[in-house]
Design an enzyme around this catalytic site. Structure first.
Site, short mmCIF file in Angstrom:
data_model
loop_
_atom_site.label_atom_id
_atom_site.label_comp_id
_atom_site.label_asym_id
_atom_site.label_seq_id
_atom_site.Cartn_x
_atom_site.Cartn_y
_atom_site.Cartn_z
N HIS A 107 0.83 0.59 15.71
CA HIS A 107 1.76 0.66 15.20
C HIS A 107 3.20 0.61 15.84
O HIS A 107 4.18 1.01 15.33
CB HIS A 107 1.91 2.34 14.64
CG HIS A 107 0.74 2.71 13.77
ND1 HIS A 107 -0.53 2.77 14.18
CD2 HIS A 107 0.82 3.23 12.52
CE1 HIS A 107 -1.41 3.21 13.23
NE2 HIS A 107 -0.43 3.45 12.10
N GLU A 111 1.04 -0.97 -0.05
CA GLU A 111 0.00 0.09 0.03
C GLU A 111 0.94 1.19 0.16
O GLU A 111 1.82 1.35 0.96
CB GLU A 111 -0.71 0.06 1.37
CG GLU A 111 -1.80 -1.12 1.35
CD GLU A 111 -2.43 -1.81 2.58
OE1 GLU A 111 -1.98 -0.67 3.59
OE2 GLU A 111 -3.16 -2.62 2.75
N GLU A 147 -4.56 -6.30 3.09
CA GLU A 147 -3.43 -7.06 3.57
C GLU A 147 -3.50 -8.32 2.91
O GLU A 147 -2.67 -9.15 2.62
CB GLU A 147 -3.09 -6.92 4.91
CG GLU A 147 -2.61 -5.76 5.35
CD GLU A 147 -3.85 -4.62 5.58
OE1 GLU A 147 -4.96 -5.09 5.44
OE2 GLU A 147 -3.41 -3.24 5.50
N PHE A 201 2.74 -1.86 8.72
CA PHE A 201 3.19 -2.06 10.15
C PHE A 201 2.94 -3.27 10.40
O PHE A 201 1.90 -3.94 10.02
CB PHE A 201 2.47 -0.98 10.96
CG PHE A 201 2.78 0.54 10.91
CD1 PHE A 201 3.84 1.13 11.80
CD2 PHE A 201 2.22 1.32 9.88
CE1 PHE A 201 4.24 2.37 11.31
CE2 PHE A 201 2.36 2.50 9.75
CZ PHE A 201 3.49 3.29 10.50
#
Lengths: 324, 346
Positions: free
Chosen positions: A128, A28, A59, A82
């Site tokens: 994250h 992405e 994903e 992440f």
């Protein structure tokens, strides 16, 4: 030889990798935007949008299509923004990527690299900052590597891409720009499955990987100032573990401190501790120490320093092994 | 009102639209369905005899599967699920490996070289996206091959159905999604999977064509698939085909479908049998005889008996072999574990 930070070294590795026409990169915002950490900056302009592919926010779709591509003869590199965003793709990784070799008895394989920026220390939002690498080290059929320097980041990525099996590739977020080093031009590999002794010592073995290498080396320096000679091992690969190097060192020093940012229970340190007690119990002069993240959700910016193992905690653990 | 599915033969074998197929092709499709049904019944019988583990029968769905695979070229890829042995076999996956897999032998997953069929997906819904990746690789490599994935109505409720459809649409992938809508996901009826009137209409939201077809009409399925193949090869992107069919038996040999389905309903679908209508059509064109029927049945039975023998006579899967599939080269840890395991198994 140039001095690069880790993000630049990884970009260089991708650039070298793309010389192989089988290699494609999916993720992405990796093309036009160059990736959220700018690791793939400029690569789409250089290699084309059918080789450096901006995908939908998806994903499982990214990993699932990359798996199909790998079966059909391409060599995909997947960037997940992440580690905390990989969970929607976990089913694809565990149920398919990791096991098609076994399911098809070597007829089909999924040689691919899944890059996961991981770890705390930049004050990011929830999800994250995770270090959940143990959910991959537990899965049969996956190799797991962790970069800690610009040099090994490039070498490990190129090695991962050449590996005949799928590789989970962990990149410590807080080292992307804070670590610089000399990086050779062109192609070279840092072998998967080999750990390295980055500092020699006689009294205690400090074993760490990824972002924690920095704190561990600082702890070793502090220990040296009080007369303790610490050996530091950078694992670089979590699966397959370089047990030989670890055991050799611990048998010599008689003391082991295992350091990781990930939670303690079921972490990589637990496996290493089990191997040490099974193979080197009679060389041990003290109980094995683990310095890890707590078994918690990683705290947000204001409190993440309470979570990440500190130089002080590592030093204290090493000293405890010397006191017993 | 449900949209009308594409249909060529009605349940009595009478053409309701123009038949483009040569009689020889119809005979080939019929024979393939007869063979598949003999396999399916044999596999179920083996399970009852304790010679095979759980089996997922496809009786009633032969036309959907044979029609899906009949017009594929050798270089095309098929990515199917556990109920799709008929389609997989027609595209080259040997009966003996399909049996071996269900007998609990990993070697059943080793597709022969040159056959582009993945081992069956056991999890529901995860495999459609693999066909998208394979199709994408063909496009990147500028190959002319396409990919076809088969799945059930239940699989369309999985998130990966959305991701696969979305990638296929965005990247205009040369592929076909074939939903065998057999009405039931174990005990959950089709209307509890989606509030959409049809599954085919979902394609519209992804920017490509969805086609509804009578999944018990092998000529219609083959024709719709051939048009979809042409579109994919011409770079016109993916197609979703919804084949309306019915699972005559339980979900698997471990399922008691009388708990959730009426016998009368099953009987009504038996009258819709995909083999009967083609047999009637062939009879009406003097292209069927009892002798030919008995010949193709005998030939199929002996082929499948051979497959059973080969699957049952595979050498034992020894302790060392359970380690062999993990990596290209065993890691030091696995070498150590294999040695430990072998120490207890002599």
């Amino acid at each position: 030889m140039r001095t690069l930070n880790m993000a630049q070294a990884l970009r260089d590795a991708h650039d070298v990798a793309l010389e192989d026409p089988r290699v494609v990169i999916l993720g992405e915002d990796i093309g036009r935007a160059g990736g959220v950490f700018r690791v793939t900056d400029g690569l789409q302009q250089r290699h084309g949008s059918d080789r450096v592919i901006d995908t939908p926010v998806s994903e499982s779709g990214i990993v699932g299509t990359a798996y199909g591509m790998a079966i059909a003869g391409l060599r995909p590199i997947v960037e997940i923004q992440f580690l905390g965003f990989v969970y929607p793709a976990y089913d694809q990784i565990v149920s398919h990527v990791a096991r098609i070799r076994n399911r098809s008895q070597h007829r089909f394989t999924a040689p691919m690299v899944i890059r996961l920026p991981y770890g705390a220390g930049i004050g990011a939002a929830e999800h994250h900052s995770e270090s959940t690498e143990a959910i991959f080290t537990h899965i049969a059929g996956l190799k797991v590597v962790v970069a800690s320097t610009p040099e090994n980041a490039k070498g490990l990525l190129l090695a991962a891409l050449e590996d005949p099996d799928p590789v989970i590739f962990l990149e410590p977020i807080r080292l992307y720009r804070s670590t610089t080093g000399d990086v050779a031009e062109g192609h070279y590999i840092t072998p998967i499955g080999e750990s390295v002794t980055i500092q020699r010592g006689d009294d205690v073995t400090l074993i760490a990987y990824g972002a924690m290498i920095r704190e561990t080396l600082q702890a070793a320096n502090l220990l040296e100032s009080v007369g303790v000679s610490a050996e530091v091992i950078d694992l670089q690969t979590l699966v397959p573990l370089d047990s030989e190097l670890i055991l050799k060192s611990v048998k010599r020093t008689g003391r082991a401190v295992l350091v990781h940012e990930a939670p303690r229970t079921g972490g990589v340190g637990a496996e290493i501790a089990a191997q040490i007690q099974a193979q080197a119990l009679y060389s041990l002069l003290a109980p094995i120490e683990r310095v890890t993240g707590w078994d918690l959700v990683v705290p947000l910016r204001k409190a993440e320093h309470h979570y990440i193992p500190s130089v002080e905690r590592i030093t204290a653990a090493a000293r405890r092994t010397l006191e017993s | 009102m449900l949209a009308e599915p594409t249909r060529i033969l009605d349940a009595d074998g009478s053409p309701v639209s123009e038949v483009e197929h040569e009689l020889d092709t119809v005979r080939y499709l019929y024979r393939s369905m007869v063979t598949a049904r003999i396999f399916d019944r044999k596999a179920s019988a083996l399970q009852r005899q304790g010679r095979l583990a759980t089996y997922a029968p496809f009786e009633g769905q032969e036309a959907s599967q044979i029609g899906t695979a009949a017009s594929l070229k050798e270089e095309d890829w098929l990515v199917a699920s556990y109920r799709d042995a008929a389609a997989m076999n027609l595209h080259g996956y040997p009966w003996e490996l399909l049996l071996a897999g269900r007998m609990g032998d990993e070697r059943g997953g080793h597709t022969p070289e040159g056959i582009n069929v993945l081992p069956p997906s056991i999890t529901v819904g995860g495999h459609m996206i693999h066909a998208a990746g394979i199709a994408w690789a063909q496009k990147i490599k500028k190959n002319n091959a396409i990919a076809v994935t088969i799945f059930g109505d239940g699989a369309t409720s999985e998130g990966d159905f959305h991701e696969a459809m979305n990638f296929a649409g965005v990247f205009e992938l040369p592929m076909i999604f074939v939903c065998q809508n057999n009405g039931w996901a174990i005990s959950t009826p089709r209307e509890r999977q989606t509030a959409s009137e049809t599954i085919a209409q979902k394609a519209h939201a992804y920017g490509f064509t969805g086609v509804l077809v009578d999944g018990n009409d092998v000529l219609a399925v083959d024709q719709v698939i051939r048009h979809s193949i042409d579109r994919a090869r011409q770079g016109k992107g993916p197609t979703l085909v919804e084949a309306l069919t019915y699972r005559i038996r339980g979900h698997t040999t471990a399922d008691d479908h009388s708990r959730y389905r009426e016998k009368t309903h099953i009987e009504s679908w038996r009258r819709n049998d995909p083999l009967n209508r083609v047999q009637k059509f062939l009879k009406a064109h003097d292209a069927w005889s009892a002798q030919w029927q008995s010949e193709i049945e005998q030939s199929a039975s002996s082929q499948i008996e051979h497959a059973v023998t080969r699957a049952e006579n595979l050498a034992p899967f020894d302790v060392g072999e359970i380690f062999s599939g993990s990596f290209a080269e065993l890691t030091p840890t696995l070498l150590e574990q294999r040695q430990e395991a072998e120490g207890y198994d002599s």
